[in-house]
Design a protein around this motif. Sequence first.
Motif, PDB file in Angstrom:
ATOM      1  N   ASP A 101     -15.381  -6.627  -2.396  1.00 30.12           N
ATOM      2  CA  ASP A 101     -14.196  -6.349  -3.203  1.00 30.12           C
ATOM      3  C   ASP A 101     -14.436  -6.694  -4.671  1.00 30.12           C
ATOM      4  O   ASP A 101     -13.935  -6.008  -5.575  1.00 30.12           O
ATOM      5  CB  ASP A 101     -12.983  -7.122  -2.676  1.00 30.12           C
TER       6      ASP A 101
ATOM      7  N   LYS B 162      -4.900  -0.395  -7.808  1.00 27.94           N
ATOM      8  CA  LYS B 162      -4.140   0.838  -8.015  1.00 27.94           C
ATOM      9  C   LYS B 162      -3.786   1.004  -9.497  1.00 27.94           C
ATOM     10  O   LYS B 162      -3.754   2.130 -10.025  1.00 27.94           O
ATOM     11  CB  LYS B 162      -2.870   0.835  -7.158  1.00 27.94           C
TER      12      LYS B 162
ATOM     13  N   ASN C 129      -4.081 -11.098  -1.524  1.00 23.88           N
ATOM     14  CA  ASN C 129      -4.720  -9.819  -1.217  1.00 23.88           C
ATOM     15  C   ASN C 129      -3.844  -8.646  -1.629  1.00 23.88           C
ATOM     16  O   ASN C 129      -4.339  -7.610  -2.102  1.00 23.88           O
ATOM     17  CB  ASN C 129      -5.049  -9.728   0.276  1.00 23.88           C
TER      18      ASN C 129
ATOM     19  N   GLN D 192      -4.688  -5.522  -4.223  1.00 22.84           N
ATOM     20  CA  GLN D 192      -4.503  -4.105  -3.946  1.00 22.84           C
ATOM     21  C   GLN D 192      -3.704  -3.412  -5.047  1.00 22.84           C
ATOM     22  O   GLN D 192      -4.028  -2.292  -5.467  1.00 22.84           O
ATOM     23  CB  GLN D 192      -3.789  -3.931  -2.592  1.00 22.84           C
TER      24      GLN D 192
ATOM     25  N   LYS E 132       0.832  -1.208   0.000  1.00 22.72           N
ATOM     26  CA  LYS E 132       0.000   0.000   0.000  1.00 22.72           C
ATOM     27  C   LYS E 132       0.864   1.254   0.000  1.00 22.72           C
ATOM     28  O   LYS E 132       0.552   2.240  -0.684  1.00 22.72           O
ATOM     29  CB  LYS E 132      -0.926  -0.011   1.214  1.00 22.72           C
TER      30      LYS E 132
END
Length: 410
Positions: free
Chosen positions: A175, A141, A133, A137, A101
């Motif tokens: 999600d 992005k 996971n 992510q 992240k």
Amino acid sequence: MTTIVPTSEEEPSLAIVRFTSQLAWADAGPEVSEPQVSRLCREAEESIRDCRWLDLATLMVTSADLVSTKISEKDLECTYTIICSLVKNVKTPEEVLEMVKAIASKVVQQPDDKASLRLKILFNLYNLLDHPNARFQVYMKALELAVNGKITEYIVPSFKKIDSFLKEWSIDIKDQREVFLAIGKVLRENKSLAEESLQFVTKYLATFSNEDAQVLSEAKEEAVRAIIEFLKAPSIFQCDLLDMPAVAQLEKDPNNAPVYQLLKIFLTQRLDAYMEFQNANSGFLQTYGLVEEDCVAKMRLLSLVDLASDESGKISYASIKNTLQVNEEEVELWVVKAITAKLVDCKMDQMNQVVIVSRCAERDFGQKQWQSLRTKLAAWRDNITNVINTIQANKVTEEASSGTQGLTVR
């Protein structure tokens, strides 16, 4: 242009910190810059010594972000290659996720600067990861960067693999909705991909099939958007929206009921119903950016499909003229348009003024159509079984006949 050149055995991460910090503080003069560079390098050394990889990654991406516009694409790629490699030093999934992240959020922060390279950096980071996971992510992005950086063409090919991605990521339904919406947004940027965009928005709406009214209300905006996209698209004549709970809820919503009503007309009724709706709702089309001429043209084709669905397999020219509300000389033109759009397979019998239909598309593929398909498949299965039984019976008869001939006294 300043370039990274390896001149010693210095730890690569420390070399990146030194390079980016020197460049960031270059305009401040040596009295200010040297203490700052030394401080940052010292922090990096301490992070490396104590195995505080997240702190090191945060320090490095912050410095890299400050100088990204000042360095070449080659140097920026090299910088982020070393930064991204730090994920291999982290042991727990939680730490991996935090680091991912931290890196990804900085990569997408300046989408107008070297956007395609930044997308490549995210893909490289994605391929370094084993954590499902974390991969999810990074992909989200990448979708964000593709839209903001106006480079959607580089990520669209990956949408063909989205089903396998979802299986690999093992993400929950919320999600999944986020993924479908984000992809729909990417595809919406390109008008030639309207059909693909609608497919993903439809997938999003389909995830609300077992939700209560409160959760369903979250999908209202996208349900309306999906309907309008379908109505606008000149080459999309079939959709599965009508019976979806997320869409059907609009029928009882005073603000959105007309939108649902129009969808129902396009999927189940004919041009006369559309004209009646239009007369009763003046200004509706303009509110949603719909063009009356385009809507009428689409409804004429859909009305022709409705005529073609008659089991008799024949449509008179007069019926087409009246249903489509066109002149007699335009009848064959609209039949040709329907054939070109692959809505019908047919022949025009000009002598008898009829159209002979061999196949027509379904306007709405709901429960009724599934039941019809099931009946046809069952009939097909029974026919195949009968053929096999007949072949086997003939084979037994032939073998018996051959055996009898062999016993004949010569």
